[in-house]
Motif scaffolding. Structure first.
Motif, PDB file in Angstrom:
ATOM      1  N   LYS A 112      34.783  -6.449 -13.082  1.00  0.00           N
ATOM      2  CA  LYS A 112      33.840  -7.586 -12.575  1.00  0.00           C
ATOM      3  C   LYS A 112      33.422  -8.440 -13.778  1.00  0.00           C
ATOM      4  CE  LYS A 112      30.108  -8.820  -9.410  1.00  0.00           C
ATOM      5  NZ  LYS A 112      29.312  -8.145  -8.354  1.00  0.00           N
ATOM      6  N   ILE A 113      32.982  -7.594 -14.941  1.00  0.00           N
ATOM      7  CA  ILE A 113      32.649  -8.218 -16.159  1.00  0.00           C
ATOM      8  C   ILE A 113      33.753  -9.205 -16.636  1.00  0.00           C
ATOM      9  CG2 ILE A 113      31.874  -7.795 -18.430  1.00  0.00           C
ATOM     10  CD1 ILE A 113      30.748  -5.126 -17.638  1.00  0.00           C
ATOM     11  N   ALA A 114      34.763  -8.693 -16.810  1.00  0.00           N
ATOM     12  CA  ALA A 114      36.096  -9.376 -17.362  1.00  0.00           C
ATOM     13  C   ALA A 114      36.330 -10.548 -16.771  1.00  0.00           C
ATOM     14  CB  ALA A 114      37.118  -8.378 -17.544  1.00  0.00           C
ATOM     15  N   VAL A 115      36.038 -10.773 -15.428  1.00  0.00           N
ATOM     16  CA  VAL A 115      36.406 -11.921 -14.526  1.00  0.00           C
ATOM     17  C   VAL A 115      35.195 -12.777 -14.303  1.00  0.00           C
ATOM     18  CG1 VAL A 115      38.426 -10.872 -13.532  1.00  0.00           C
ATOM     19  CG2 VAL A 115      36.310 -10.845 -12.333  1.00  0.00           C
ATOM     20  N   GLY A 116      34.042 -12.526 -15.012  1.00  0.00           N
ATOM     21  CA  GLY A 116      32.785 -13.397 -14.958  1.00  0.00           C
ATOM     22  C   GLY A 116      32.154 -13.038 -13.789  1.00  0.00           C
ATOM     23  N   GLY A 117      32.115 -11.859 -13.118  1.00  0.00           N
ATOM     24  CA  GLY A 117      31.117 -11.596 -12.061  1.00  0.00           C
ATOM     25  C   GLY A 117      29.685 -11.343 -12.348  1.00  0.00           C
ATOM     26  N   TYR A 118      29.434 -11.149 -13.547  1.00  0.00           N
ATOM     27  CA  TYR A 118      28.077 -10.849 -14.015  1.00  0.00           C
ATOM     28  C   TYR A 118      27.607 -11.888 -14.811  1.00  0.00           C
ATOM     29  CZ  TYR A 118      28.921  -6.083 -12.264  1.00  0.00           C
ATOM     30  OH  TYR A 118      29.287  -4.944 -11.716  1.00  0.00           O
ATOM     31  N   ASP A 119      28.069 -13.266 -14.958  1.00  0.00           N
ATOM     32  CA  ASP A 119      27.759 -14.029 -16.119  1.00  0.00           C
ATOM     33  C   ASP A 119      26.359 -14.634 -15.760  1.00  0.00           C
ATOM     34  OD1 ASP A 119      30.414 -14.025 -16.779  1.00  0.00           O
ATOM     35  OD2 ASP A 119      30.902 -16.080 -16.512  1.00  0.00           O
ATOM     36  N   GLY A 120      25.730 -14.704 -14.785  1.00  0.00           N
ATOM     37  CA  GLY A 120      24.451 -15.129 -14.680  1.00  0.00           C
ATOM     38  C   GLY A 120      23.678 -14.066 -15.546  1.00  0.00           C
ATOM     39  N   TYR A 121      23.833 -12.775 -15.177  1.00  0.00           N
ATOM     40  CA  TYR A 121      22.959 -11.646 -16.220  1.00  0.00           C
ATOM     41  C   TYR A 121      23.171 -11.891 -17.612  1.00  0.00           C
ATOM     42  CZ  TYR A 121      22.294  -7.249 -18.299  1.00  0.00           C
ATOM     43  OH  TYR A 121      21.922  -6.193 -19.080  1.00  0.00           O
ATOM     44  N   LEU A 122      24.499 -11.930 -17.924  1.00  0.00           N
ATOM     45  CA  LEU A 122      24.886 -12.366 -19.334  1.00  0.00           C
ATOM     46  C   LEU A 122      24.473 -13.443 -20.038  1.00  0.00           C
ATOM     47  CD1 LEU A 122      28.445 -11.092 -19.258  1.00  0.00           C
ATOM     48  CD2 LEU A 122      26.725  -9.811 -20.335  1.00  0.00           C
ATOM     49  N   ARG A 123      24.318 -14.556 -19.279  1.00  0.00           N
ATOM     50  CA  ARG A 123      23.668 -15.759 -19.929  1.00  0.00           C
ATOM     51  C   ARG A 123      22.183 -15.677 -19.936  1.00  0.00           C
ATOM     52  NH1 ARG A 123      26.931 -18.519 -15.829  1.00  0.00           N
ATOM     53  NH2 ARG A 123      28.792 -19.381 -16.748  1.00  0.00           N
ATOM     54  N   SER A 124      21.458 -14.998 -19.237  1.00  0.00           N
ATOM     55  CA  SER A 124      20.156 -14.568 -19.308  1.00  0.00           C
ATOM     56  C   SER A 124      19.826 -13.712 -20.449  1.00  0.00           C
ATOM     57  CB  SER A 124      19.383 -14.197 -17.989  1.00  0.00           C
ATOM     58  OG  SER A 124      18.304 -13.730 -18.239  1.00  0.00           O
ATOM     59  N   PHE A 125      20.654 -12.764 -20.716  1.00  0.00           N
ATOM     60  CA  PHE A 125      20.500 -11.739 -21.752  1.00  0.00           C
ATOM     61  C   PHE A 125      20.727 -12.786 -23.090  1.00  0.00           C
ATOM     62  CE2 PHE A 125      21.388  -8.183 -24.528  1.00  0.00           C
ATOM     63  CZ  PHE A 125      20.687  -7.230 -23.849  1.00  0.00           C
ATOM     64  N   ALA A 126      22.016 -13.371 -23.002  1.00  0.00           N
ATOM     65  CA  ALA A 126      22.045 -13.964 -24.176  1.00  0.00           C
ATOM     66  C   ALA A 126      21.258 -15.039 -24.848  1.00  0.00           C
ATOM     67  CB  ALA A 126      23.604 -14.821 -24.115  1.00  0.00           C
TER      68      ALA A 126
END
Length: 313
Positions: A112-126
């Motif tokens: 799911k990480i690989a296909v963008g399923g956690y992108d909201g969390y990753l953007r916030s973290f970044a």
């Protein structure tokens, strides 16, 4: 001519003023962080992991006293879904050190990480890392070439891990989070580990290579623990190598083997080490890896640490 010169001077002053205002706005809003590569000289880093550091810095202070040097890398482990620990990173920075964070995706689907399923969390973290604004070392899915983690060898296709790693790095870059040193962390070769090349994301996506390894027994040496893996890494890439999680256990003979650890680092030209200064009470090889409660080990570590030429980024 004089009027044209006056106009030119006014234009230059206005340009400088605009640049100043923009830079102040960027600094105050934390919308950008400059990419400043960390030093990569041999023996530049002395790092440490301790229990409870997110609550109190005292364990790091105690380690520094025992080591005779202030560590310039201070680590913590982050579970998936947890925010970036800005307050901790600020404290680390206030002590002249760099935060090193290892991201544990146990509670995530790597697919799911690989296909963008956690992108909201990753953007916030970044965004949080970017707003922090100072260098941060980040690893994801450490020891993926070993069998004991759900994201590792025998549990997950290497191609899926590589896709997730590249997706994370790419997303951070799209968020203009350029203050990250990406640490691709291997387990030192042992029985049950897989071929490291399968898990390699490529130099475009990695800054440093990390290798984790421990002295468990008296017969072990730097060469027997790390030699094969370092050779394999250097056949794969010329990127700097950090001993990203390492310790010598009492059962191996700390005072006798710590000098071998520092000598091996010098021989192989590694960046330095991150000492796992924790009493571990689980697993087959549970040991107390700390140096503070062993005067001979402490003295040996002090001598080794005194030979490092620590970076002050």
């Amino acid at each position: 001519m004089r009027s044209w010169l006056m106009i030119l001077v006014v234009i230059v002053i206005a340009g400088v003023a605009v640049a100043f205002v923009i830079s102040r706005f960027v600094a105050s809003t934390g919308t950008a962080a400059a990419a400043v590569p960390l030093p990569t000289n041999q023996a530049s880093y002395l790092g440490v992991y301790e229990h409870g550091v997110l609550e109190a810095y005292q364990p790091i202070t105690d380690f520094a006293k025992a080591a005779g040097q202030q560590p310039n890398l201070v680590g913590y482990y982050s579970g998936w879904g947890e925010p970036f620990e800005i307050s901790f990173a600020e404290t680390v920075s206030g002590h002249g050190a760099i935060t090193i964070m290892q991201w544990d995706p146990t509670l995530a689907s790597v697919t799911k990480i690989a296909v963008g399923g956690y992108d909201g969390y990753l953007r916030s973290f970044a965004d949080s890392v970017r707003k922090f604004g100072r260098p941060v070392v980040i690893g994801f899915g450490y020891e993926m070439n070993a069998y004991w983690y759900t994201w590792g060898y025998g549990h997950l296709p290497a191609a899926t891990f590589v896709a997730a790693w590249r997706h994370i790095v790419t997303l951070f870059r799209h968020q203009d989070t350029s203050n990250v040193t990406w640490l691709w962390t291997l387990q030192a070769d042992e029985s049950g580990t897989g071929p490291i090349a399968s898990w390699w994301p490529g130099e475009k996506y990695v800054t440093w290579v990390g290798i984790d390894g421990y002295y468990y027994r008296p017969s072990e040496t730097f060469f027997s623990i790390f030699g094969k893996t370092i050779t394999e890494v250097r056949a794969l890439t010329g990127l700097p190598v950090l001993l990203s999680e390492v310790a010598v256990g009492p059962q191996a003979g700390q005072a006798r083997k710590i000098p071998d650890l520092f000598a091996g680092m010098r021989h192989y030209g590694t960046l330095g080490l991150v000492w796992f200064d924790i009493a571990q009470h689980n697993g087959v090889y549970h040991q107390d890896w700390r140096i503070e409660d062993n005067s001979l080990a402490e003295a040996a570590f002090r001598r080794g640490a005194s030979t490092l030429d620590l970076a002050h980024p």
